[in-house]
Every structure is written in C-alpha cells, then in structure tokens.
Design a protein around this motif. Structure first.
Motif, PDB file in Angstrom:
ATOM      1  N   GLY A 326      -7.243 -26.133   1.075  1.00  0.00           N
ATOM      2  CA  GLY A 326      -7.685 -24.923   1.748  1.00  0.00           C
ATOM      3  C   GLY A 326      -8.897 -25.187   2.623  1.00  0.00           C
ATOM      4  N   LEU A 327      -9.079 -24.371   3.648  1.00  0.00           N
ATOM      5  CA  LEU A 327     -10.194 -24.525   4.574  1.00  0.00           C
ATOM      6  C   LEU A 327     -10.711 -23.155   4.988  1.00  0.00           C
ATOM      7  CD1 LEU A 327     -11.670 -26.836   6.324  1.00  0.00           C
ATOM      8  CD2 LEU A 327     -10.284 -25.927   8.205  1.00  0.00           C
ATOM      9  N   ASP A 334     -16.819 -12.434  16.048  1.00  0.00           N
ATOM     10  CA  ASP A 334     -16.192 -11.298  15.364  1.00  0.00           C
ATOM     11  C   ASP A 334     -16.657 -11.158  13.913  1.00  0.00           C
ATOM     12  OD1 ASP A 334     -14.829 -13.365  14.131  1.00  0.00           O
ATOM     13  OD2 ASP A 334     -12.911 -12.959  15.120  1.00  0.00           O
ATOM     14  N   GLY A 335     -17.562 -12.044  13.470  1.00  0.00           N
ATOM     15  CA  GLY A 335     -18.121 -11.937  12.137  1.00  0.00           C
ATOM     16  C   GLY A 335     -17.141 -12.185  11.010  1.00  0.00           C
ATOM     17  N   LYS A 336     -16.051 -12.910  11.303  1.00  0.00           N
ATOM     18  CA  LYS A 336     -15.002 -13.101  10.310  1.00  0.00           C
ATOM     19  C   LYS A 336     -15.045 -14.488   9.665  1.00  0.00           C
ATOM     20  CE  LYS A 336     -11.469  -9.993  12.237  1.00  0.00           C
ATOM     21  NZ  LYS A 336     -10.085  -9.918  12.781  1.00  0.00           N
ATOM     22  N   THR A 337     -14.526 -14.540   8.448  1.00  0.00           N
ATOM     23  CA  THR A 337     -14.142 -15.817   7.855  1.00  0.00           C
ATOM     24  C   THR A 337     -12.628 -15.800   7.703  1.00  0.00           C
ATOM     25  OG1 THR A 337     -14.633 -17.435   6.118  1.00  0.00           O
ATOM     26  CG2 THR A 337     -14.308 -15.143   5.411  1.00  0.00           C
ATOM     27  N   ARG A 338     -12.020 -16.961   7.918  1.00  0.00           N
ATOM     28  CA  ARG A 338     -10.576 -17.109   7.797  1.00  0.00           C
ATOM     29  C   ARG A 338     -10.282 -18.253   6.831  1.00  0.00           C
ATOM     30  NH1 ARG A 338     -11.608 -15.436  13.055  1.00  0.00           N
ATOM     31  NH2 ARG A 338     -10.083 -13.991  13.981  1.00  0.00           N
ATOM     32  N   TYR A 339      -9.244 -18.068   6.030  1.00  0.00           N
ATOM     33  CA  TYR A 339      -8.837 -19.107   5.085  1.00  0.00           C
ATOM     34  C   TYR A 339      -7.488 -19.665   5.515  1.00  0.00           C
ATOM     35  CZ  TYR A 339      -8.040 -21.495   0.627  1.00  0.00           C
ATOM     36  OH  TYR A 339      -7.820 -22.438  -0.342  1.00  0.00           O
ATOM     37  N   PHE A 340      -7.446 -20.991   5.675  1.00  0.00           N
ATOM     38  CA  PHE A 340      -6.226 -21.674   6.086  1.00  0.00           C
ATOM     39  C   PHE A 340      -5.650 -22.475   4.923  1.00  0.00           C
ATOM     40  CE2 PHE A 340      -8.042 -20.734  10.146  1.00  0.00           C
ATOM     41  CZ  PHE A 340      -6.987 -20.717  11.066  1.00  0.00           C
ATOM     42  N   ASP A 341      -4.373 -22.371   4.736  1.00  0.00           N
ATOM     43  CA  ASP A 341      -3.651 -23.256   3.827  1.00  0.00           C
ATOM     44  C   ASP A 341      -3.451 -24.576   4.571  1.00  0.00           C
ATOM     45  OD1 ASP A 341      -1.740 -24.734   2.416  1.00  0.00           O
ATOM     46  OD2 ASP A 341      -0.551 -22.966   1.889  1.00  0.00           O
ATOM     47  N   ILE A 342      -4.065 -25.648   4.061  1.00  0.00           N
ATOM     48  CA  ILE A 342      -3.945 -26.955   4.714  1.00  0.00           C
ATOM     49  C   ILE A 342      -3.223 -27.941   3.802  1.00  0.00           C
ATOM     50  CG2 ILE A 342      -5.916 -26.631   6.255  1.00  0.00           C
ATOM     51  CD1 ILE A 342      -7.554 -28.389   4.296  1.00  0.00           C
ATOM     52  N   SER A 343      -2.327 -27.423   2.946  1.00  0.00           N
ATOM     53  CA  SER A 343      -1.522 -28.308   2.093  1.00  0.00           C
ATOM     54  C   SER A 343      -0.824 -29.356   2.942  1.00  0.00           C
ATOM     55  CB  SER A 343      -0.496 -27.497   1.300  1.00  0.00           C
ATOM     56  OG  SER A 343      -1.140 -26.561   0.456  1.00  0.00           O
ATOM     57  N   ASN A 344      -0.393 -28.936   4.128  1.00  0.00           N
ATOM     58  CA  ASN A 344       0.087 -29.865   5.141  1.00  0.00           C
ATOM     59  C   ASN A 344      -0.958 -29.871   6.258  1.00  0.00           C
ATOM     60  OD1 ASN A 344       1.293 -31.361   7.128  1.00  0.00           O
ATOM     61  ND2 ASN A 344       3.050 -30.008   7.408  1.00  0.00           N
ATOM     62  N   PRO A 345      -1.855 -30.857   6.264  1.00  0.00           N
ATOM     63  CA  PRO A 345      -2.947 -30.839   7.252  1.00  0.00           C
ATOM     64  C   PRO A 345      -2.464 -30.937   8.694  1.00  0.00           C
ATOM     65  CG  PRO A 345      -2.847 -32.960   6.131  1.00  0.00           C
ATOM     66  CD  PRO A 345      -1.913 -32.042   5.404  1.00  0.00           C
ATOM     67  N   GLN A 346      -1.215 -31.337   8.879  1.00  0.00           N
ATOM     68  CA  GLN A 346      -0.682 -31.420  10.231  1.00  0.00           C
ATOM     69  C   GLN A 346      -0.161 -30.078  10.742  1.00  0.00           C
ATOM     70  OE1 GLN A 346       1.307 -35.257  11.273  1.00  0.00           O
ATOM     71  NE2 GLN A 346       1.549 -35.472   9.059  1.00  0.00           N
ATOM     72  N   VAL A 351      -3.908 -17.743   6.040  1.00  0.00           N
ATOM     73  CA  VAL A 351      -3.307 -16.863   5.040  1.00  0.00           C
ATOM     74  C   VAL A 351      -4.214 -15.698   4.662  1.00  0.00           C
ATOM     75  CG1 VAL A 351      -1.835 -18.679   4.081  1.00  0.00           C
ATOM     76  CG2 VAL A 351      -4.145 -18.354   3.160  1.00  0.00           C
ATOM     77  N   TYR A 352      -5.466 -15.686   5.208  1.00  0.00           N
ATOM     78  CA  TYR A 352      -6.408 -14.631   4.810  1.00  0.00           C
ATOM     79  C   TYR A 352      -7.529 -14.551   5.834  1.00  0.00           C
ATOM     80  CZ  TYR A 352      -9.965 -12.179   1.999  1.00  0.00           C
ATOM     81  OH  TYR A 352     -10.908 -11.298   1.533  1.00  0.00           O
ATOM     82  N   GLU A 353      -8.081 -13.341   6.024  1.00  0.00           N
ATOM     83  CA  GLU A 353      -9.281 -13.191   6.837  1.00  0.00           C
ATOM     84  C   GLU A 353     -10.060 -11.975   6.369  1.00  0.00           C
ATOM     85  OE1 GLU A 353      -8.432 -10.769  10.878  1.00  0.00           O
ATOM     86  OE2 GLU A 353      -7.483 -12.748  10.821  1.00  0.00           O
ATOM     87  N   HIS A 397     -17.046 -13.784  -4.644  1.00  0.00           N
ATOM     88  CA  HIS A 397     -16.148 -14.498  -5.557  1.00  0.00           C
ATOM     89  C   HIS A 397     -14.768 -14.552  -4.917  1.00  0.00           C
ATOM     90  CE1 HIS A 397     -18.561 -13.979  -9.560  1.00  0.00           C
ATOM     91  NE2 HIS A 397     -19.148 -14.751  -8.682  1.00  0.00           N
ATOM     92  N   TRP A 398     -14.115 -15.689  -5.064  1.00  0.00           N
ATOM     93  CA  TRP A 398     -12.784 -15.911  -4.498  1.00  0.00           C
ATOM     94  C   TRP A 398     -11.795 -16.193  -5.619  1.00  0.00           C
ATOM     95  CZ3 TRP A 398      -9.603 -15.241  -0.654  1.00  0.00           C
ATOM     96  CH2 TRP A 398      -8.547 -16.108  -0.401  1.00  0.00           C
ATOM     97  N   ASP A 399     -10.745 -15.357  -5.705  1.00  0.00           N
ATOM     98  CA  ASP A 399      -9.745 -15.534  -6.757  1.00  0.00           C
ATOM     99  C   ASP A 399      -8.459 -16.149  -6.227  1.00  0.00           C
ATOM    100  OD1 ASP A 399      -8.565 -13.496  -5.318  1.00  0.00           O
ATOM    101  OD2 ASP A 399      -8.655 -12.006  -6.928  1.00  0.00           O
ATOM    102  N   GLY A 400      -8.510 -16.645  -4.994  1.00  0.00           N
ATOM    103  CA  GLY A 400      -7.339 -17.222  -4.374  1.00  0.00           C
ATOM    104  C   GLY A 400      -6.575 -16.246  -3.499  1.00  0.00           C
ATOM    105  N   LYS A 401      -6.948 -14.960  -3.615  1.00  0.00           N
ATOM    106  CA  LYS A 401      -6.280 -13.935  -2.813  1.00  0.00           C
ATOM    107  C   LYS A 401      -7.261 -13.047  -2.061  1.00  0.00           C
ATOM    108  CE  LYS A 401      -2.204 -13.656  -5.816  1.00  0.00           C
ATOM    109  NZ  LYS A 401      -1.353 -12.753  -6.655  1.00  0.00           N
ATOM    110  N   GLU A 402      -8.440 -12.815  -2.656  1.00  0.00           N
ATOM    111  CA  GLU A 402      -9.377 -11.858  -2.082  1.00  0.00           C
ATOM    112  C   GLU A 402     -10.818 -12.289  -2.334  1.00  0.00           C
ATOM    113  OE1 GLU A 402     -10.729  -8.905   0.102  1.00  0.00           O
ATOM    114  OE2 GLU A 402      -8.570  -9.065  -0.263  1.00  0.00           O
ATOM    115  N   LEU A 403     -11.681 -12.058  -1.328  1.00  0.00           N
ATOM    116  CA  LEU A 403     -13.114 -12.232  -1.489  1.00  0.00           C
ATOM    117  C   LEU A 403     -13.722 -10.924  -1.982  1.00  0.00           C
ATOM    118  CD1 LEU A 403     -14.145 -14.164   1.773  1.00  0.00           C
ATOM    119  CD2 LEU A 403     -14.215 -15.065  -0.563  1.00  0.00           C
TER     120      LEU A 403
END
Length: 444
Positions: A326-327, A334-346, A351-353, A397-403
């Motif tokens: 994850g990244l 825009d004051g956002k954080t975004r979470y990327f699934d990088i299981s395949n880094p290519q 998946v979340y913002e 706190h991050w539970d894998g789905k929500e901050l």
C-alpha cells in the motif's frame, strides 16, 4: 563546486561500512534510512514536529515541537515540549542518525543545520550543535534530506550559492557534525538523457548497492510566492526532470533517468529481495516506478495518475507500507490523502481517498500501518492564505478501509507556527532494550 576533501582510503572505509552494515528488518516510520536502528516496533511514545516560525505568532521562531502520542499517557495528544532555535530560516526536513540518538534538522533559506539530542530524554529534546557554515564549506544551498549511513549522515541540498538555481549536490558529515565529503549532482549528457544537476530526496537499497536521488527546484523558486511562481513561465522551466541511480560504494552516478515534473519523495519496497521504488512527480501528478528490467538495467516509467492532473492537485509526500502493498499519497492543493493498492507495483490502483484539511503535506505511518499522521505546511511562501492556511498535526487510525481521526492539534491556535516534518521516538527504557536486542553500536 568543491571536490571531496577527504583521504580516499577513509572515504572507501566509510562507504564499505554502509554496504556491509546489516539492514534492520523492522522499524517505525517506513521512510527511514535502512541504516536507522529499529528502535520502535510497537507503539511510538512521541512525535517530533519540525515547525516553521511565523511573524507575529508566539515567539516567531522555528522550533522542534514534541507531542505525546501514547494513548496510555495522561498527556496523550498534547504538546509537552518545544525547543526554539531562533529566527525563521524555512525549517523543512529532519532525519535521525543511525543510532537514533540525534535528530538533524535543516533550514532551506539560511542553510543552518540543527542537531538535537533525542536519545537522552526524547520527551525533552536538547539542541546540542548548530552547523552554520554549510554553504561556505560546500557551495550548496538548502540542506533538505538527512539520511543515515553507518556513523554518518548524508545530506541532499536543493540549490547552490552561485546562482541560487537547481544545480546542487550531496554532502556527508559524521554523526558529530564534522564535514567528511561532498559530491556534485551529475550534469551533461548521460546516454540519451541530459542530467540537470538537480536534487531533492535520497533512497538507498543496500542489497542492490544503489543510491537513488530525485529532483526539485532551486532557492529562486522555492522561496518565491507560489501564486507568482505558477504565473512565471520562465520560473516554471526550472524544475527537475531527472532521477539518478548511483553506485553506492563508488559514489558515482550509474544512470540518469528522465522523469518529468519534479519527482519528489523516494520510497523503496522494504521487502527483502525487491528491486523497485516509487516516487511521485509533483507537476505531472504521476506515480513513477523505478525498477530493474530483465537485463538488470534500471528503468523509470509512469505507472499511475494521482487525481486529475488538469486540476494540479500537487502530489507532495508519500508513504509506503511495511509490506510494500500500500502507498499513501498526499496532494497539497485539494488537501487529500489517497491510498493506492500497490500489490502489483507496475499497476497501482487507488482504493481510498479522504480530505484531511484545506491543505496537507507530510504523512508518516507506524510500522504496523495502524496509525497515520498528517501535517499541513509545504513552504512558507507556498502555503495557502487566510482561512485556508490551516496548520495542524492530525492522527488517524487506519483499519484497512477507513481513516478515523483520533486527535487534531491546531498549530495556529497554539501559537506554534507551520507544522512540517515529523519523526517518532520512544521512551529511553524501550529504546535501550531494543538497542541491546539488535546489538546496536556507535560508529562515530
């Protein structure tokens, strides 16, 4: 630029030590140098925030602010200490020495470097040395990244004294703060790529014997008002468009790669045997993968888009998870954080913002990925104004789905200034026990 002023035999020993020193298998923040002692494997006790002073606010000085972040503490979520260093010199980034006893913090305008004793009592850091001759000795301006080597600190500068442009270099000190050596960033033709000589971040992969550097811009630009900067076509031409792969042992550039749009933070996969890193290009809003191809040659290519590039979200800090799956990517505008699934880094997939604030810059996460911290300030002249000039430290706190927000500190209301870089620490009893476990020794 000056050439290294150190006997070759000693320099060789320094760099060989960097190659053979064991890389830790666990640590706290995932952005630390692989040579930083892994002294926090569980709950961090404190977070240190390197903070820009603001005229008319509090004591107006740049300072190191310490916050208690252990939920078992009676001071949880409170500022427990603040060390002012005098003046306002564009406080920016900080980094630990390999033994984690000292925190180095730099200023991009007056080029001063401050060394804090964090190991003796992390709840009350103590300023023990100020390096004021960085530019006089090196010809470089803007000490930005502080990156641990065994017994040494490598510093990436952003600019130079001759024209305050983007050409710059790397500097090595020992842990006590004594100058060891310096290296110019490469310029001229490297294969099909023209090296621009710019610098920004440092990332080392000891297993591959490589040092990776990225690029930003010079003093003329980063000290300019942001609104004026983006309206100046000539100034906008002076941003870095390259990343450099160095041979770590020889400290020589191995390959210069074309990466348009000011590639900033570098995050290597922390999994043993992996051969790739990610960076985010601020001006093009792209995630860039740096990876060895089947022939062992390092290549850089865009692998994902961050937000809508037409809206110039301005990607800033990124943080890779310990399992390299994850990244987190922050976008300032825009004051956002975004979470990327990088299981395949290519092929990273967002998946979340979440909107963190009117502006957001730095992100730091605990090793277990359950706690994610954010701060707000980018640069004094680039931060937003009026009501949008939010200055904060926030913990989620991050539970894998929500901050889920745990606490927020308003640095404006607290009269502290602009919250920028963060580093974790733990109580001496915890760090001493873990240091003994990993066989930590001093190198300086």
């Amino acid at each position: 630029m000056k050439t290294p002023a150190i006997p070759l035999s000693l320099l060789t020993l320094v760099l060989m030590a960097a190659l053979v020193a064991p890389a830790p298998v666990a640590a706290d923040e995932t952005c630390n140098s692989p040579y930083t002692a892994p002294l926090i494997k569980g709950q961090e006790d404190y977070i240190h925030v390197w903070t820009l002073g603001v005229k008319g606010l509090g004591d107006e000085s740049d300072k190191l602010v310490t916050v208690d972040v252990n939920p078992q503490s009676g001071d949880y979520g409170k500022v427990i200490d603040s060390v002012s260093v005098g003046g306002r010199g564009e406080a920016h980034h900080a980094g630990f020495t390999d033994d984690r006893k000292y925190l180095w913090a730099g200023r991009l305008d007056d080029n001063k470097i401050f060394i804090f004793d964090i190991g003796t009592d992390p709840a009350k850091p103590k300023l023990i040395r100020t390096i004021s001759d960085f530019s006089d000795k090196t010809g470089f301006v803007g000490p930005h990244t502080f990156y641990a080597l065994p017994g040494r600190i490598m510093v990436q500068a952003l600019s130079n004294t001759s024209d305050h442009g983007g050409r710059t270099g790397l500097v090595i000190y020992n842990n006590k703060g004594d100058f060891v050596a310096q290296y110019d960033m490469p310029t001229g033709q490297y294969g099909e790529v023209m090296a621009d000589g710019y610098g920004y971040d440092i990332g080392i992969n000891p297993q591959k014997n490589v040092l990776l550097t990225s690029s930003f811009t010079g003093w003329n630009n980063y000290m300019m008002d942001f609104g004026k900067l983006v309206q100046d076509p000539e100034a906008m031409k002076h941003f870095g468009n390259t990343m450099v792969m160095w041979d770590l042992k020889a400290m020589t550039p191995h390959k210069v790669m074309s990466v348009p749009g000011a590639p900033l933070e570098i995050r290597w996969s922390l999994q043993e045997g992996d051969n790739w890193a990610l960076s985010a290009a601020a001006l093009t809003s792209k995630l860039v993968l740096i990876r060895q191809d089947e022939g062992g040659e390092w290549q850089a290519r865009e692998v994902a888009t961050i937000g809508d590039p037409a809206q110039v979200p301005l990607p800033v800090d990124i943080s890779i998870t310990a399992d390299a799956k994850g990244l987190w990517v922050n976008t300032f505008m825009d004051g956002k954080t975004r979470y990327f699934d990088i299981s395949n880094p290519q092929a990273p997939v967002q998946v979340y913002e979440k909107v963190i604030g009117a502006q957001v810059n730095m992100v730091s996460q605990s090793w277990d990925g359950k706690r994610v911290y954010f701060t707000s300030s980018l640069l004094a002249n680039w931060d937003k104004q009026d009501d949008d000039n939010e200055q904060f430290l926030k913990l989620f706190h991050w539970d894998g789905k929500e901050l889920t927000e745990q606490f927020a500190l308003d640095f404006n209301k607290l009269q502290l200034g602009r919250a920028h870089h963060m580093k974790f620490s733990a109580k001496p009893a915890q760090t001493a026990a873990l240091a003994e476990t990993v066989g930590l020794t001093r190198h300086d």
